[in-house]
Write a protein that holds these residues in place. Structure first.
Motif: not given
Lengths: 163, 446, 286
Positions: C126, C207, C143-144, C123, C216-217, C205
């Motif tokens: 990315d 995470a 992320a989605d 995560l 989660i970020r 980023r």
């Protein structure tokens, strides 16, 4: 009920077993083939006492459906025990008293065997990392680490002997 | 001339060593028998409930199902492990009757041709339970109006008519009144699972001579045999227990849990029966070390002498007492520690709650007392303004001292051990502690 | 417990076909380290299970600046891949050697919190995930991918086949804090990947694992450091933001209260680690 014949190589010998769907390698080895050095501590991948080598790599027999090792080489503690005497690694565990109750011992030796095959002169840190998945409730681990260190010094791995 | 030493001072090879390093040591479930059946348990999903009904009809239709056992099949269903040494009353149900008192309590035993079939049948047993209020905490269990766990009394084990194990020595209140300092502490510990690598297991095998051979990993083979004989109402000579090979125990395998039901199932089916805990059962159902709460109050003089100690302890026994009453007795005998304290009062309660039963684990009763005592010793050092070493030497017991439970101290070595420990960690002791010994105090000395 | 059928497809099309034929009731298994314990204990009693172990989805492929990681690549294989240090660190801190030989990178994305340390690292990098089904394949940002506790964007007839990550991100740090030194689920896991331009952080980023229903970020913490040179005060602000944003769970390992505090500690330490690494790199090149 959909049983299948699975063939694999166990300790150099081809074996053929009839297995029900998803029967673990652990259950096949222990209860169908009588290889009870493969222990049964948790069946959750949490204790390491069922560690066997598949194609030379340590895996947990409780998490592996027997069908997945079709055609592959499986090694258990029975497979590495010589007809006479002991494997140098077994001797090192005996010399260092790398056990108390003995239940975790087969798993400890199998992981250590694989470690020394990959890395004949492991550091203490590397030994600890290799054994991290094997739970011993009796010893406090020190004599087990000492056994692997002793085996490495004595050149227990074939790779080390060749040097 | 002393005789030659064959063992003392020598390194002796372990007789089981070769078996362990080759994996040939035969642990209980490494044994196989033709026609072996598997026993699995239907357990209470609730902490406290009334059993309104048990429906086995769907379970019976599972392929491989052989039979079910309920409390009605158990000849002597209510027992107490320590009944063998006269502990009363009989209180634990081999299989629950009208009520379950902890989550995981056994209700029905299912015997099947395979472990898979047994698990599937267990999953298909329908329980009709009415949930009851539950209590999980020792002092809440002693409050008026708390749910009562036992079927025979209140929520405390009774020691000769008293709700606690008591020790009375000297006059604690008078000593508190003249003490320079009062030092108090509350000590809580959590339950601990022994977590042996090999789970609790046995295999009961009917023999041609009418006996039953029971291969078991119990730590207490005669305890298991005798309790099994009582529960099944058979003479002890009908049972042949084979034990000795234990894949870790630490006190977790002294309760008599698997052997009676496996042997009963072998009797009812005339086939070998295996009853082995899963790891989850080992962790969630087998006895743990008790959770404890210990209140400690000490009267201390300015020179560091402890002149009075009052202890009120509660051990959480869970739903049944198992070996915990004995733990409290050991606790009461040791709550003053290895120190010469002239005035001591101890009340130690074995309390029933709706948690899984607790029982033995390595030094049970004493380990928790030692934790509390030694934290307390450091607190005393802080209050009095002395270092902890001094507090320990000043109060250390000696040969000839009377312990609060009326045992004369013999062969004391605390002082010598501390002197050696100080040497090993490089701590310089004052001359008066270096000169101290555990030898009997001079007449009238302190 | 009594599984009726165990399917071991030898290719992706075969696997997709079996999934389509047997529907969502088919339990899909990769390394087995999550599924087998449930089956062994009788907690899951699926009629049919499909193993992806021999479906040809293992192995790592370099495509320019991108690493394509097959879904059933084992953690041991990931540990041997030197292209992305952050992933090696994550794999090194996961479980034990035998488990790493079995557990897969793809399976890690399905591991319920507090497990899934590799997913946390992915995560932060990315990563993109490739999903394949009877209508073809689609690519979704990781992320989605996670939509809730043990829920994700995968359609019922889709399989996760590949995870891809850039090999160009160099300023990274990974810390897993557990109750034991090794072989343990996390109290909290932190993975950080930064880009730096002219001495300043241009993209960030951060995470977290075990700090939410899935990896989660923490956008507020990321925003706090973008445009800065990671000064001590900025790091403190980022750690404080992460503490506010995280949603840790309580389990047998740690309480929500404790995890929240540890998020602050380990976000700070991870950023400090990056500062140290950067200093060492600058000193080396000077």
């Amino acid at each position: 009920m959909g049983s299948k014949i699975v063939t694999f190589v166990l300790g150099g010998r081809e074996v053929e077993v009839m297995v029900k769907p998803m029967t673990t390698l652990q259950a096949v080895l222990r209860y169908q083939l009588g290889y009870t050095a493969v222990k049964e501590g948790c069946r959750q991948g949490g204790c390491g006492s069922c560690t066997v080598l598949v194609e030379g790599e340590p895996v947990l027999a409780c998490l592996l459906p027997a069908e997945d090792v079709a055609g592959q080489q499986v090694t258990t503690l029975e497979s590495i025990t010589p007809v006479d005497g002991l494997d140098p690694l077994q001797q090192a565990f005996l010399d260092a008293s790398g056990f108390q109750c003995g239940y975790c011992t087969p798993g400890m030796i199998m992981v250590s065997k694989a470690l020394l095959e990959h890395n004949p002169r492991p550091t203490r840190e590397e030994i600890l990392d290799a054994l991290a998945g094997n739970i011993c409730r009796c010893t406090g681990y020190e004599p087990i680490v000492a056994a692997v260190e002793g085996a490495a010094q004595a050149g227990a791995a074939p790779g080390a002997q060749r040097r | 001339m002393s005789p030659a030493m064959n063992v003392v001072g020598r390194s002796v090879p372990r007789s089981d060593g070769i078996g362990h390093v080759t994996g040939r040591t035969q642990f209980t479930t490494d044994r196989s028998f033709p026609g072996l059946l598997h026993l699995k348990i239907v357990r209470s999903p609730l902490h406290h409930a009334r059993i309104l009904g048990v429906d086995l009809s769907e379970a019976e239709r599972v392929p491989g199902f052989v039979r079910a056992l309920t409390h009605a099949d158990v000849p002597h269903n209510v027992y107490t492990i320590l009944g063998l040494i006269g502990v009363e009353p009989e209180e634990e149900f081999v299989l629950a009757e009208d009520r379950v008192r902890y989550k995981g309590e056994p209700i029905v035993a299912i015997v099947a041709e395979s472990e898979d079939a047994a698990l599937e049948a267990v999953a298909r047993v329908k329980l009709d339970l009415e949930e009851l209020p539950a209590v999980f905490e020792v002092e809440e269990a002693l409050r008026p109006g708390a749910p009562i766990v036992t079927h025979w009394g209140n929520n405390t084990f009774m020691y000769e008519g008293h709700p606690c194990r008591r020790v009375r020595f000297g006059d604690v209140e008078a000593a508190f009144a003249r003490a320079d300092h009062i030092v108090e502490g509350v000590y809580n510990t959590k339950p601990i699972e022994q977590a042996p690598t090999e789970t609790t297991a046995c295999i009961a095998v009917p023999e041609a001579n009418g006996r039953y051979t029971v291969y078991t990993n119990t730590q207490a083979v005669y305890f298991s045999l005798d309790n099994t004989a009582i529960i099944l109402q058979v003479p002890g000579n009908k049972l042949h227990f084979v034990g000795g090979t234990v894949g870790g125990g630490f006190g977790g395998k002294v309760d008599v849990i698997v052997e009676p039901l496996a042997t009963l199932a072998a009797m009812k089916t005339s086939r070998p029966v295996r009853y082995a805990f899963s790891r989850s059962e080992e962790m969630q159902v087998s006895s743990t070390r008790s959770a404890w709460r210990i209140y400690m109050k000490d009267g201390v003089m300015a020179d560091g002498r402890i002149i009075a100690r009052k202890v009120t302890s509660y051990a959480d026994s869970g739903a049944y007492s198992r070996q915990t009453p004995y733990a409290l007795t050991k606790h009461a005998a040791n709550a003053a520690g290895p120190y010469a304290i002239p005035n001591v009062s101890i009340d130690a309660y074995c309390v029933y709650t709706n948690r899984q039963p607790s029982s033995a684990m390595r030094g049970f009763g004493i380990t928790m007392a030692s934790f509390a005592i030694e934290v307390q010793m450091d607190k005393i050092a802080e209050v009095v303004g002395l270092d902890p070493w001094s507090i320990h030497f000043i109060n250390a017991y000696r040969d000839g001292d009377m312990k609060p439970h009326r045992k004369l101290v013999e062969d004391a070595t605390l002082i010598e051990t501390m002197q050696a420990a100080a040497g090993l960690v490089g701590h310089e002791l004052p001359a008066r502690f270096r000169a101290m010994t555990s030898a009997r105090r001079p007449e009238g000395g302190v | 417990m009594t599984v009726g059928e165990y399917l071991v497809p030898r290719s992706l099309p075969e696997a997709i076909d079996l999934l389509e034929r047997h529907g969502p009731e088919l339990l899909v298994m990769a390394g087995g380290t999550l599924t087998m314990p449930l089956i062994n204990e009788g907690i899951a009693m699926p009629d049919r299970v499909m193993s992806l172990r021999h479906a040809g989805l293992g192995g790592i492929e370099r495509r320019g600046d991108v690493l394509g990681i097959g879904a059933t690549t084992t953690l041991t294989q990931l540990l041997a891949e030197e292209g992305v240090p952050l992933l090696r660190e994550a794999a090194r801190n996961m479980a034990s050697w035998p488990i790493r030989n079995m557990a897969t990178v793809g399976g890690n994305l399905f591991t319920p919190s507090p497990g899934g340390d590799v997913a946390v690292a992915l995560l932060a990098l990315d990563a993109q995930v490739r999903l394949a089904g009877p209508r073809g394949t689609r690519v979704v940002p990781l992320a989605d991918f996670h939509t809730g506790f043990m829920t994700n964007a995968l359609a019922a007839d889709e399989l996760l086949v590949e995870i891809s990550v850039p090999t160009t991100v160099r300023q990274t740090a990974f810390i897993k804090f557990g109750r034991k030194h090794a072989n343990t689920p996390a109290v909290v896991t932190v993975a950080v990947a930064l880009e730096r331009r002219d001495g300043q952080i241009s993209a960030a980023r951060i995470a977290l694992g075990a700090a939410g229903p899935h990896p989660i970020r923490v956008a507020g913490a990321e925003a706090a450091i973008v445009g800065s040179a990671l000064e001590a005060g900025v790091i403190e602000q980022a750690a404080a933001a992460a503490v506010r944003e995280c949603r840790p769970l309580t389990d047998a390992l740690a309480t929500e209260w404790y995890r929240r505090r540890m998020v602050g500690v380990f976000v700070r330490r991870a950023l400090e680690l990056i500062v140290e690494q950067h200093r060492a790199r600058v000193a080396e090149s000077a």
